[in-house]
Design a protein around this motif. Structure first.
Motif, PDB file in Angstrom:
ATOM      1  N   TYR A 112      58.097  26.959  34.596  1.00  0.00           N
ATOM      2  CA  TYR A 112      57.431  25.840  35.261  1.00  0.00           C
ATOM      3  C   TYR A 112      56.747  26.204  36.562  1.00  0.00           C
ATOM      4  CZ  TYR A 112      61.835  25.823  37.854  1.00  0.00           C
ATOM      5  OH  TYR A 112      62.925  26.197  38.599  1.00  0.00           O
ATOM      6  N   PHE A 113      56.856  27.410  37.060  1.00  0.00           N
ATOM      7  CA  PHE A 113      56.190  27.772  38.303  1.00  0.00           C
ATOM      8  C   PHE A 113      55.336  29.014  38.129  1.00  0.00           C
ATOM      9  CE2 PHE A 113      56.415  30.011  42.515  1.00  0.00           C
ATOM     10  CZ  PHE A 113      55.586  29.136  43.210  1.00  0.00           C
ATOM     11  N   MET A 114      55.912  30.015  37.492  1.00  0.00           N
ATOM     12  CA  MET A 114      55.222  31.289  37.370  1.00  0.00           C
ATOM     13  C   MET A 114      53.942  31.185  36.562  1.00  0.00           C
ATOM     14  SD  MET A 114      56.001  33.662  39.155  1.00  0.00           S
ATOM     15  CE  MET A 114      54.666  34.517  38.347  1.00  0.00           C
ATOM     16  N   SER A 115      53.904  30.327  35.561  1.00  0.00           N
ATOM     17  CA  SER A 115      52.687  30.217  34.758  1.00  0.00           C
ATOM     18  C   SER A 115      51.517  29.742  35.607  1.00  0.00           C
ATOM     19  CB  SER A 115      52.917  29.270  33.576  1.00  0.00           C
ATOM     20  OG  SER A 115      53.355  27.993  34.039  1.00  0.00           O
ATOM     21  N   ASP A 116      51.782  28.782  36.507  1.00  0.00           N
ATOM     22  CA  ASP A 116      50.719  28.283  37.390  1.00  0.00           C
ATOM     23  C   ASP A 116      50.291  29.359  38.388  1.00  0.00           C
ATOM     24  OD1 ASP A 116      50.738  25.834  36.156  1.00  0.00           O
ATOM     25  OD2 ASP A 116      52.130  24.924  37.575  1.00  0.00           O
ATOM     26  N   VAL A 117      51.267  30.070  38.945  1.00  0.00           N
ATOM     27  CA  VAL A 117      50.962  31.121  39.912  1.00  0.00           C
ATOM     28  C   VAL A 117      50.154  32.238  39.235  1.00  0.00           C
ATOM     29  CG1 VAL A 117      51.931  32.909  41.407  1.00  0.00           C
ATOM     30  CG2 VAL A 117      52.958  30.633  41.369  1.00  0.00           C
ATOM     31  N   ALA A 119      48.343  32.145  36.492  1.00  0.00           N
ATOM     32  CA  ALA A 119      47.011  31.700  36.074  1.00  0.00           C
ATOM     33  C   ALA A 119      46.062  31.630  37.267  1.00  0.00           C
ATOM     34  CB  ALA A 119      47.105  30.334  35.398  1.00  0.00           C
ATOM     35  N   ALA A 120      46.539  31.080  38.387  1.00  0.00           N
ATOM     36  CA  ALA A 120      45.695  30.960  39.576  1.00  0.00           C
ATOM     37  C   ALA A 120      45.350  32.338  40.148  1.00  0.00           C
ATOM     38  CB  ALA A 120      46.396  30.104  40.624  1.00  0.00           C
ATOM     39  N   PHE A 121      46.334  33.228  40.185  1.00  0.00           N
ATOM     40  CA  PHE A 121      46.103  34.563  40.742  1.00  0.00           C
ATOM     41  C   PHE A 121      45.141  35.366  39.881  1.00  0.00           C
ATOM     42  CE2 PHE A 121      47.403  39.083  41.090  1.00  0.00           C
ATOM     43  CZ  PHE A 121      47.099  39.282  42.434  1.00  0.00           C
ATOM     44  N   MET A 122      45.364  35.366  38.575  1.00  0.00           N
ATOM     45  CA  MET A 122      44.532  36.175  37.687  1.00  0.00           C
ATOM     46  C   MET A 122      43.115  35.626  37.571  1.00  0.00           C
ATOM     47  SD  MET A 122      46.449  38.637  37.028  1.00  0.00           S
ATOM     48  CE  MET A 122      45.292  39.471  35.935  1.00  0.00           C
ATOM     49  N   SER A 123      42.924  34.333  37.798  1.00  0.00           N
ATOM     50  CA  SER A 123      41.573  33.773  37.726  1.00  0.00           C
ATOM     51  C   SER A 123      40.676  34.324  38.824  1.00  0.00           C
ATOM     52  CB  SER A 123      41.628  32.243  37.818  1.00  0.00           C
ATOM     53  OG  SER A 123      42.047  31.825  39.113  1.00  0.00           O
ATOM     54  N   THR A 124      41.265  34.699  39.949  1.00  0.00           N
ATOM     55  CA  THR A 124      40.489  35.266  41.058  1.00  0.00           C
ATOM     56  C   THR A 124      40.637  36.780  41.172  1.00  0.00           C
ATOM     57  OG1 THR A 124      42.327  34.737  42.561  1.00  0.00           O
ATOM     58  CG2 THR A 124      40.543  33.128  42.403  1.00  0.00           C
ATOM     59  N   HIS A 125      41.526  37.364  40.363  1.00  0.00           N
ATOM     60  CA  HIS A 125      41.731  38.814  40.383  1.00  0.00           C
ATOM     61  C   HIS A 125      41.785  39.327  38.938  1.00  0.00           C
ATOM     62  CE1 HIS A 125      43.318  37.298  44.201  1.00  0.00           C
ATOM     63  NE2 HIS A 125      43.023  38.463  44.714  1.00  0.00           N
ATOM     64  N   PRO A 126      40.701  39.170  38.185  1.00  0.00           N
ATOM     65  CA  PRO A 126      40.734  39.504  36.753  1.00  0.00           C
ATOM     66  C   PRO A 126      40.963  40.983  36.467  1.00  0.00           C
ATOM     67  CG  PRO A 126      38.481  39.068  37.480  1.00  0.00           C
ATOM     68  CD  PRO A 126      39.382  38.666  38.606  1.00  0.00           C
ATOM     69  N   GLY A 127      40.657  41.859  37.421  1.00  0.00           N
ATOM     70  CA  GLY A 127      40.841  43.287  37.182  1.00  0.00           C
ATOM     71  C   GLY A 127      42.196  43.819  37.566  1.00  0.00           C
ATOM     72  N   VAL A 128      43.106  42.924  37.977  1.00  0.00           N
ATOM     73  CA  VAL A 128      44.421  43.334  38.464  1.00  0.00           C
ATOM     74  C   VAL A 128      45.457  43.206  37.354  1.00  0.00           C
ATOM     75  CG1 VAL A 128      46.281  42.717  40.066  1.00  0.00           C
ATOM     76  CG2 VAL A 128      43.913  42.754  40.857  1.00  0.00           C
ATOM     77  N   ALA A 294      53.128  26.237  45.479  1.00  0.00           N
ATOM     78  CA  ALA A 294      54.410  25.612  45.819  1.00  0.00           C
ATOM     79  C   ALA A 294      54.222  24.291  46.551  1.00  0.00           C
ATOM     80  CB  ALA A 294      55.248  26.561  46.652  1.00  0.00           C
ATOM     81  N   GLN A 295      53.141  24.155  47.309  1.00  0.00           N
ATOM     82  CA  GLN A 295      52.902  22.909  48.038  1.00  0.00           C
ATOM     83  C   GLN A 295      52.660  21.723  47.101  1.00  0.00           C
ATOM     84  OE1 GLN A 295      49.626  23.750  50.672  1.00  0.00           O
ATOM     85  NE2 GLN A 295      50.923  24.846  52.161  1.00  0.00           N
ATOM     86  N   SER A 296      52.226  22.007  45.887  1.00  0.00           N
ATOM     87  CA  SER A 296      51.956  20.928  44.944  1.00  0.00           C
ATOM     88  C   SER A 296      53.094  20.715  43.951  1.00  0.00           C
ATOM     89  CB  SER A 296      50.671  21.233  44.161  1.00  0.00           C
ATOM     90  OG  SER A 296      50.803  22.424  43.404  1.00  0.00           O
ATOM     91  N   VAL A 297      54.141  21.526  44.043  1.00  0.00           N
ATOM     92  CA  VAL A 297      55.278  21.405  43.117  1.00  0.00           C
ATOM     93  C   VAL A 297      56.120  20.188  43.476  1.00  0.00           C
ATOM     94  CG1 VAL A 297      57.439  22.454  42.395  1.00  0.00           C
ATOM     95  CG2 VAL A 297      55.381  23.847  42.553  1.00  0.00           C
TER      96      VAL A 297
END
Length: 297
Positions: A112-117, A119-128, A294-297
């Protein structure tokens, strides 16, 4: 093999000169640079010969700059400082767009938390490459302490090491999950005969249940939430998990979620990093992303 360019030797000699000046000792500078003392002394002698000037005065405790050495230091130290800062900035910028960041997290957060994190991280760092390590709370702490994980998401009750820095993410409240439909479920567990499927004793959630004053019968121990929910669905017993476990996951197993008012079962989820090193650019970006989610959780 390509011969070294004369400027390569000059660059090494000047940097070695600066390190000797900073440490006031040829032997300490040699150790710091990973060179033998004789090799560093030869570099210094060659530099002094090329300049036609000695640069240091021998003292009882090491060496100190003479007038010529001080003049040279004042001329090159700011330039090398700017060069090193520029190189660091370029590496950091490149590190934001490529590389690997290793994240260790307690199992429950992956639902319930890691999937959002992620998805958000990889959307702005696709090569990581984001490497996720699901572990128990003590294991997450150990991975971060040992440097095998760059950052960890864990319950704060597991963090008792002064070598770590914690950043609060959010508070997790627990619920009871059962295969039985209860029209009027009890929210007070203090006087109930509980049969639970739980994590092993070293897991933070298991320790939380015991420390709350409850004394349930643990009829089975598992290390994954999927296995736990399957056993609950079989009617073997209930389980206690974070209330943010998705309802869709529970519906797949035809399970029901009930709130707990007494005793108070909650824990704070924190992000942890080693205190003795600055995080890499990727790690900092991932942490920023987690704090924002986390602020929106």
């Amino acid at each position: 093999m390509r011969d070294s360019h004369p400027t390569d030797h000059l660059d090494r000699s000047l940097r070695s000169f600066l390190r000797i000046a900073q440490l006031g000792s040829v032997s300490k500078a040699a150790e710091d640079l990973g060179l033998s003392q004789s090799s560093l002394s030869k570099q210094l002698s060659a530099l002094e010969q090329s300049l036609g000037q000695t640069l240091f005065i021998r003292t009882g405790r090491g060496v100190s700059l003479n007038d010529a050495g001080e003049l040279l230091r004042q001329a090159i130290e700011p330039a090398y400082s700017r060069i090193d800062s520029a190189i660091h900035a370029v590496r950091q910028e490149h590190g934001i767009h490529s590389g690997t960041v290793r994240l260790a997290t307690v199992h429950t957060l992956s639902y319930y938390f890691m999937s959002d994190v992620a998805a958000a991280f990889m959307s702005t760092h696709p090569g990581v490459n984001l490497s996720l390590l699901g572990r128990s709370s003590p294991e997450v702490v150990a991975l971060v302490e040992s440097g095998k994980a760059d950052v960890g998401f864990v319950y704060d009750s597991a963090v008792d090491c002064g070598g770590l820095i914690s950043h609060s993410l959010f508070d997790d409240h627990m619920c009871r999950i059962s295969a039985r439909h209860e029209a009027v479920p009890s929210t007070d567990l203090r006087h109930q005969d509980l049969r639970l499927i739980g994590f092993p004793p070293h897991y933070a959630l298991r320790r939380m249940i015991h420390s709350s004053g409850l004394h349930p019968e643990f009829v089975a121990e598992v290390e994954t939430i999927d296995a736990m929910l399957r056993l609950v669905a079989s009617g073997l017993g209930d389980c206690i998990l974070p209330s943010r476990i998705p309802d869709t996951l529970l519906h797949e197993h035809q399970l029901h979620k009930y709130p707990i008012e007494l005793p108070s079962l909650q824990r704070r989820v924190v992000a942890i990093l080693r205190a003795d090193r600055d995080p890499q650019a990727l790690t900092s970006r991932l942490l920023e992303c987690a704090l924002r989610i986390a602020q929106s959780v």
